[in-house]
Write a protein that holds these residues in place. Sequence first.
Motif, PDB file in Angstrom:
ATOM      1  N   LYS A   1       0.861  -1.178   0.000  1.00  7.23           N
ATOM      2  CA  LYS A   1       0.000   0.000   0.000  1.00  7.23           C
ATOM      3  C   LYS A   1       0.900   1.231   0.000  1.00  7.23           C
ATOM      4  O   LYS A   1       2.107   1.135   0.250  1.00  7.23           O
ATOM      5  CB  LYS A   1      -0.917  -0.012   1.216  1.00  7.23           C
ATOM      6  CG  LYS A   1      -1.916  -1.168   1.206  1.00  7.23           C
ATOM      7  CD  LYS A   1      -2.930  -1.042   2.310  1.00  7.23           C
ATOM      8  CE  LYS A   1      -3.991  -2.147   2.195  1.00  7.23           C
ATOM      9  NZ  LYS A   1      -5.101  -1.976   3.157  1.00  7.23           N
ATOM     10  N   ALA A  10      -5.519   3.361  -7.482  1.00  2.00           N
ATOM     11  CA  ALA A  10      -5.759   3.579  -6.052  1.00  2.00           C
ATOM     12  C   ALA A  10      -6.008   5.046  -5.726  1.00  2.00           C
ATOM     13  O   ALA A  10      -6.621   5.370  -4.715  1.00  2.00           O
ATOM     14  CB  ALA A  10      -4.588   3.058  -5.239  1.00  2.00           C
ATOM     15  N   THR A  51       0.749  -7.773  -8.392  1.00  2.00           N
ATOM     16  CA  THR A  51       0.242  -8.627  -7.315  1.00  2.00           C
ATOM     17  C   THR A  51       0.754 -10.057  -7.443  1.00  2.00           C
ATOM     18  O   THR A  51       1.278 -10.638  -6.490  1.00  2.00           O
ATOM     19  CB  THR A  51      -1.295  -8.633  -7.313  1.00  2.00           C
ATOM     20  OG1 THR A  51      -1.764  -7.290  -7.132  1.00  2.00           O
ATOM     21  CG2 THR A  51      -1.839  -9.500  -6.180  1.00  2.00           C
ATOM     22  N   THR A  58      -4.260   6.410   3.124  1.00  2.00           N
ATOM     23  CA  THR A  58      -3.704   5.100   2.767  1.00  2.00           C
ATOM     24  C   THR A  58      -4.294   4.643   1.442  1.00  2.00           C
ATOM     25  O   THR A  58      -5.513   4.509   1.311  1.00  2.00           O
ATOM     26  CB  THR A  58      -4.018   4.055   3.854  1.00  2.00           C
ATOM     27  OG1 THR A  58      -3.527   4.514   5.113  1.00  2.00           O
ATOM     28  CG2 THR A  58      -3.370   2.719   3.520  1.00  2.00           C
ATOM     29  N   LEU A  59      -3.429   4.409   0.459  1.00  2.00           N
ATOM     30  CA  LEU A  59      -3.871   3.933  -0.843  1.00  2.00           C
ATOM     31  C   LEU A  59      -3.725   2.414  -0.900  1.00  2.00           C
ATOM     32  O   LEU A  59      -2.731   1.858  -0.434  1.00  2.00           O
ATOM     33  CB  LEU A  59      -3.034   4.574  -1.956  1.00  2.00           C
ATOM     34  CG  LEU A  59      -2.978   6.103  -1.973  1.00  2.00           C
ATOM     35  CD1 LEU A  59      -2.161   6.588  -3.172  1.00  2.00           C
ATOM     36  CD2 LEU A  59      -4.382   6.696  -2.015  1.00  2.00           C
ATOM     37  N   ASP A  60      -4.704   1.750  -1.509  1.00  2.00           N
ATOM     38  CA  ASP A  60      -4.713   0.289  -1.562  1.00  2.00           C
ATOM     39  C   ASP A  60      -3.553  -0.284  -2.354  1.00  2.00           C
ATOM     40  O   ASP A  60      -3.142  -1.421  -2.145  1.00  2.00           O
ATOM     41  CB  ASP A  60      -6.035  -0.207  -2.172  1.00  2.00           C
ATOM     42  CG  ASP A  60      -7.212   0.043  -1.248  1.00  2.00           C
ATOM     43  OD1 ASP A  60      -6.986   0.184  -0.029  1.00  2.00           O
ATOM     44  OD2 ASP A  60      -8.356   0.094  -1.738  1.00  2.00           O
ATOM     45  N   ASN A  61      -3.063   0.469  -3.310  1.00  2.00           N
ATOM     46  CA  ASN A  61      -1.909   0.045  -4.101  1.00  2.00           C
ATOM     47  C   ASN A  61      -1.158   1.304  -4.537  1.00  2.00           C
ATOM     48  O   ASN A  61      -1.643   2.417  -4.318  1.00  2.00           O
ATOM     49  CB  ASN A  61      -2.350  -0.826  -5.297  1.00  2.00           C
ATOM     50  CG  ASN A  61      -3.186  -0.062  -6.308  1.00  2.00           C
ATOM     51  OD1 ASN A  61      -2.733   0.930  -6.896  1.00  2.00           O
ATOM     52  ND2 ASN A  61      -4.411  -0.521  -6.552  1.00  2.00           N
TER      53      ASN A  61
END
Length: 324
Positions: free
Chosen positions: A3, A38, A245, A10-13
Motif C-alpha cells: 500500500k 488507487a 500482485t 492510505t492507498l490500496d496500491n
Amino acid sequence: MKKLQIGNVTLDNPIILAPMAGVSDLPFRLLCREMGAALVCMEMVSAKAIYYNNKNTDSLMEIHPDEVPASLQLFGSDPQILAEMAKRIEERPFSILDLNMGCPVPKVVNNGEGSALMKDPKLVEQILTALVRAIDKPVTVKIRKGFDDDHVNAVEIAKIAEACGVAAVAVHGRTRAQYYSGQADWDIIAQVKDAVKIPVIGNGDVDSPEKAKAILEQTGCDGVMIGRAAEGNPWIFREVVSYLTDGTIPARPTNREKRELILRHAALQLEYKGEYTGVREMRKHLSWYTVGMPHSAHFRQTINTMEKMDELIRGVYDIFPEEE
C-alpha cells in the motif's frame, strides 16, 4: 504489492492516475478507479479562477463518492492566493491537495505557473510553506526533471518540498523543454528517491505492466503515476495491479467489454456535462479507444461530425459489433 501512505491517506496500491487537463475529468476518473487506480488525480484548477468565482471551475472540482480518494490539483504562483483558495475549498471531498509544477503549455508557463515554478526555488518554498500551513489535508507536488537540460533541479525542489512538510512528490522524468517528447529519464526519479524520505511517485513512459514494475525496481520509487497510456485504455490499471500482485496480466478486453465501457463513459459524459458538451468531449476519447481497430481510421473521420449521443452510440456499435 505494498500500500502507499501519503500523509494520513492510505492507498490500496501504489498505482495512480495522473492529472491531465481535458482528460482526467470525473467520468474518466470513475472508470480508472474501477479498473484499479488507487488514487485518481483531477484536472488542474486555477487558484485565481476559484478566487474570482469562475463558474466553470466549480464543475471541474466536482467529486463523486465512488472515486475517492481523489487528489485535487491547483496551479498558480501567488503563495497567498494559493493558500487562501486551498483553505476555501478544503471542505470539498478531495483527500489530497496537489500543486502543479509540471504543466508545460505556454499560456501557463508564460504566466509564471506550472513548470515555470521549477525556475524559482525560493518562490516554491513560499508557496509550499503557505499551502501546508493553510490546510490539514496532505499537500503533494508534481514536478519535472527541471525546466531544461541546463537547469535540472528536481532533487533540489524535492528537498525543499520535504522541508516544507509536503507529504509526497511526483516526478516526471522530462524537462519542460521536452514537453512529452524523447525518453523519460528514470535516473532523476532515483536521485530524488535517494535524496528525500517522503514517498516519491515515478512518472513518464509507463505504458505497460512491465514498465510499471521496471520503474519501481529501477528507481526505488514508492508509487507509479500513469498518464497518457491510460487514454483510451483505462484497463491498464487492472493489468498493472494484477502484474504487481501475482505476475499475471489479464487478457486484453474483448470487443464487448470495450463497447460496454465506452457506452458507460458516454453515459457519464451525458449525465455530468449534457449532450452538447458530452458528445464533443467524448470525440477525443473515441479516437483513443479505437486506435488499431479495423476500419477505425474511417470511423475517426466521422467522429468529429457527431453532435448527438444516439449518433455516437450507433457508431460505437458499428466499430465494436455485437458478435465477437
